[in-house]
Motif scaffolding. Structure first.
Motif, PDB file in Angstrom:
ATOM      1  N   THR A 135       0.833  -1.204   0.000  1.00 46.43           N
ATOM      2  CA  THR A 135       0.000   0.000   0.000  1.00 46.43           C
ATOM      3  C   THR A 135       0.870   1.258   0.000  1.00 46.43           C
ATOM      4  O   THR A 135       0.465   2.301  -0.486  1.00 46.43           O
ATOM      5  N   THR A 136       2.095   1.131   0.518  1.00 46.89           N
ATOM      6  CA  THR A 136       3.010   2.273   0.559  1.00 46.89           C
ATOM      7  C   THR A 136       4.207   2.096  -0.368  1.00 46.89           C
ATOM      8  O   THR A 136       4.626   3.034  -1.032  1.00 46.89           O
ATOM      9  N   ASN A 137       4.749   0.882  -0.405  1.00 44.99           N
ATOM     10  CA  ASN A 137       5.949   0.641  -1.209  1.00 44.99           C
ATOM     11  C   ASN A 137       5.765  -0.491  -2.203  1.00 44.99           C
ATOM     12  O   ASN A 137       5.199  -1.531  -1.885  1.00 44.99           O
ATOM     13  N   GLY A 150       6.905  -2.280   7.470  1.00 45.41           N
ATOM     14  CA  GLY A 150       7.604  -1.098   7.984  1.00 45.41           C
ATOM     15  C   GLY A 150       7.272  -0.760   9.428  1.00 45.41           C
ATOM     16  O   GLY A 150       8.116  -0.279  10.180  1.00 45.41           O
ATOM     17  N   GLU A 207       5.616  11.684   9.171  1.00 43.00           N
ATOM     18  CA  GLU A 207       6.370  10.440   8.961  1.00 43.00           C
ATOM     19  C   GLU A 207       7.775  10.552   9.577  1.00 43.00           C
ATOM     20  O   GLU A 207       8.255   9.628  10.236  1.00 43.00           O
ATOM     21  N   GLY A 233       1.632   0.125   5.410  1.00 46.22           N
ATOM     22  CA  GLY A 233       1.204   1.517   5.394  1.00 46.22           C
ATOM     23  C   GLY A 233      -0.299   1.617   5.614  1.00 46.22           C
ATOM     24  O   GLY A 233      -0.764   2.251   6.548  1.00 46.22           O
ATOM     25  N   LYS A 239       7.469  10.281  13.316  1.00 44.89           N
ATOM     26  CA  LYS A 239       7.216   8.889  13.712  1.00 44.89           C
ATOM     27  C   LYS A 239       8.513   8.085  13.684  1.00 44.89           C
ATOM     28  O   LYS A 239       8.831   7.370  14.638  1.00 44.89           O
TER      29      LYS A 239
HETATM   30  N1  LIG Z   1      11.605   3.126  11.118  1.00 43.19           N
HETATM   31  C1  LIG Z   1      10.286   3.148  11.010  1.00 43.19           C
HETATM   32  N2  LIG Z   1       9.516   3.342  12.107  1.00 43.19           N
HETATM   33  C2  LIG Z   1       8.179   3.355  12.021  1.00 43.19           C
HETATM   34  N3  LIG Z   1       7.495   3.170  10.872  1.00 43.19           N
HETATM   35  C3  LIG Z   1       8.207   2.988   9.747  1.00 43.19           C
HETATM   36  C4  LIG Z   1       9.632   2.958   9.756  1.00 43.19           C
HETATM   37  N4  LIG Z   1      10.051   2.751   8.480  1.00 43.19           N
HETATM   38  C5  LIG Z   1       8.944   2.656   7.720  1.00 43.19           C
HETATM   39  N5  LIG Z   1       7.831   2.796   8.456  1.00 43.19           N
HETATM   40  C6  LIG Z   1       6.433   2.801   8.006  1.00 43.19           C
HETATM   41  O1  LIG Z   1       6.134   1.591   7.371  1.00 43.19           O
HETATM   42  C7  LIG Z   1       5.077   1.787   6.440  1.00 43.19           C
HETATM   43  C8  LIG Z   1       5.414   1.119   5.138  1.00 43.19           C
HETATM   44  O2  LIG Z   1       5.649  -0.218   5.372  1.00 43.19           O
HETATM   45  P1  LIG Z   1       5.547  -1.311   4.190  1.00 43.19           P
HETATM   46  O3  LIG Z   1       5.749  -2.634   4.823  1.00 43.19           O
HETATM   47  O4  LIG Z   1       6.428  -0.933   3.064  1.00 43.19           O
HETATM   48  O5  LIG Z   1       4.023  -1.102   3.780  1.00 43.19           O
HETATM   49  P2  LIG Z   1       3.206  -1.702   2.555  1.00 43.19           P
HETATM   50  O6  LIG Z   1       3.579  -3.146   2.460  1.00 43.19           O
HETATM   51  O7  LIG Z   1       1.782  -1.488   2.968  1.00 43.19           O
HETATM   52  O8  LIG Z   1       3.601  -0.929   1.353  1.00 43.19           O
HETATM   53  C9  LIG Z   1       4.918   3.294   6.277  1.00 43.19           C
HETATM   54  O9  LIG Z   1       3.742   3.714   6.942  1.00 43.19           O
HETATM   55  C10 LIG Z   1       6.154   3.845   6.953  1.00 43.19           C
HETATM   56  O10 LIG Z   1       5.908   5.103   7.547  1.00 43.19           O
END
Ligand SMILES: Nc1ncnc2c1ncn2[C@@H]1O[C@H](COP(=O)(O)OP(=O)(O)O)[C@@H](O)[C@H]1O
Ligand SMILES: [Mg+2]
Length: 348
Positions: A17-19, A290, A210, A162, A213
């Motif tokens: 959803t994010t990456n 993430g 972000e 995400g 966080k």
């Molecule tokens: N060091 C961190 N601490 C907290 N959240 C993080 C960190 N690094 C990435 N994220 C969060 O992880 C999420 C993305 O994770 P990811 O597994 O790639 O998601 P998706 O599979 O849904 O694309 C984002 O919301 C990002 O802000």
């Protein structure tokens, strides 16, 4: 056919959803970009995808809109998703001799309907793959973590991405229990934006939230006292203003969301068949995505559930690395993923 197989390469695609990540056979991870598209409102044309689109975030002119087509974990905007897949696969093939792909292993959420599964498959086929292997996300995660997925031992995977947190118990190559909730990284960012607005009457953008966080956020109290200066727009004067935000504030901003993730995991353990839970108690919970990188997230879940929690290696690439392992040995995984007698899944 053999010649074609050698000419065409296989890919693994993590439609997060994010990456958005792609693993190319014999090469490794070749794409790792945001799942983001910039669209011209007037013409509906796609202006930029991935990193290029992200550069427009917070600086978008009125006629440009940014779309996260997979925001809820399902494909909410099918055409845009297809564009993204095509764009990245084209980008990879430009650098080599081939223009089509052999097998594309694609990770999908466990709660997709037949129609949605088909739509992912069609998108990938039309982007140039000759064959598509759909892999449930927690299975890809487990393979990426080198868990023994074909065994009849249950493993629990909690993936905080995400848009969604996916909680699954897998066994014999499939998810036997699964639940998806829309509380994950994006929600944490929204919590932070709202907190700063209420507390300081200051407007900050999502990239700032972000950063807060990642740099000062935590799920439980931490030893180091962290703080960070951020800039936003003062709501009363309309002028830019700088404030210093501390870890305790970010923690309290995200507290409710983090707590509900913990409660959902706990409920699933309470409601799942005892033999599965027995395995989970013995093996612990694996935390990926993430959100697993948020300071103290593992310790928080341990406290909530009384079960050991292990953060997988490199939680952001775990799914795509799992898909990579799968495409390096397709015959083996095709059997594990499709042919075995699987227990009927329960969607809690
Ligand atoms: N060091 C961190 N601490 C907290 N959240 C993080 C960190 N690094 C990435 N994220 C969060 O992880 C999420 C993305 O994770 P990811 O597994 O790639 O998601 P998706 O599979 O849904 O694309 C984002 O919301 C990002 O802000
Ligand atoms: Mg993911």
């Amino acid at each position: 056919m053999k010649l074609l197989k050698n000419l065409y390469k296989s890919v693994g695609i993590d439609l997060g959803t994010t990456n958005f990540l792609v693993y190319l056979k014999n090469r490794g991870i070749v794409v790792d970009e945001p799942t983001l598209v910039a669209i011209n409102n007037r013409t509906n044309q796609v202006l930029a995808i991935g990193e290029e689109a992200k550069k427009m975030l917070d600086r978008t002119p009125a006629h440009v809109r940014l779309v996260k087509p997979l925001s809820g974990g399902v494909i909410s905007d099918f055409e845009v998703t297809e564009e993204i897949i095509k764009y990245f696969l084209r980008k990879i093939s430009e650098k080599s001799l081939f223009s089509r792909f052999h097998v594309a292993a694609v990770s999908i959420p466990t709660n997709l309907t037949e129609v949605e599964r088909k739509s992912v498959e069609d998108a990938v086929l039309s982007a140039g793959a000759t064959k598509v292997l759909l892999v449930e996300e927690p299975i890809a995660s487990a393979v990426g973590t080198r868990l023994p997925i074909e065994e009849a031992t249950a493993n629990m995977i909690v993936d905080i991405g995400g848009g969604t947190t996916e909680i699954s118990i897998i066994s014999v190559g499939g998810a036997v229990v699964s639940k998806s909730i829309k509380i994950a990284g994006n929600k944490f960012n929204e919590d932070i934006i709202r907190f700063i607005k209420n507390e300081y009457k200051l407007l900050i953008g999502e990239p700032t939230a972000e950063n807060l966080k990642i740099n000062v956020g935590s799920a439980i109290p931490i030893e180091d006292k962290l703080e960070m200066k951020v800039r936003g727009r003062d709501m009363s004067t309309g002028l830019p203003k700088e404030i210093t935000v501390r870890d305790i504030q970010i923690r309290s901003a995200m507290q409710k969301s983090i707590k509900s993730i913990g409660e959902t995991v706990k409920n699933i353990l309470e409601e799942s068949p005892p033999e599965l839970v027995g395995d989970v108690l013995e093996r612990g919970i694996f935390l990926s995505g993430g959100g697993a990188l948020l300071r103290g997230m593992d310790k928080f879940l341990e406290k909530e559930t009384q079960v050991d929690v292990t953060v997988v290696d490199d939680p952001l690439t775990c799914v795509v690395r799992g898909l990579g392992i799968i495409i390096e040995d397709i015959p083996r995984y095709e059997t594990i993923l499709s042919n075995q007698e699987k227990p009927k899944p329960i969607n809690l």
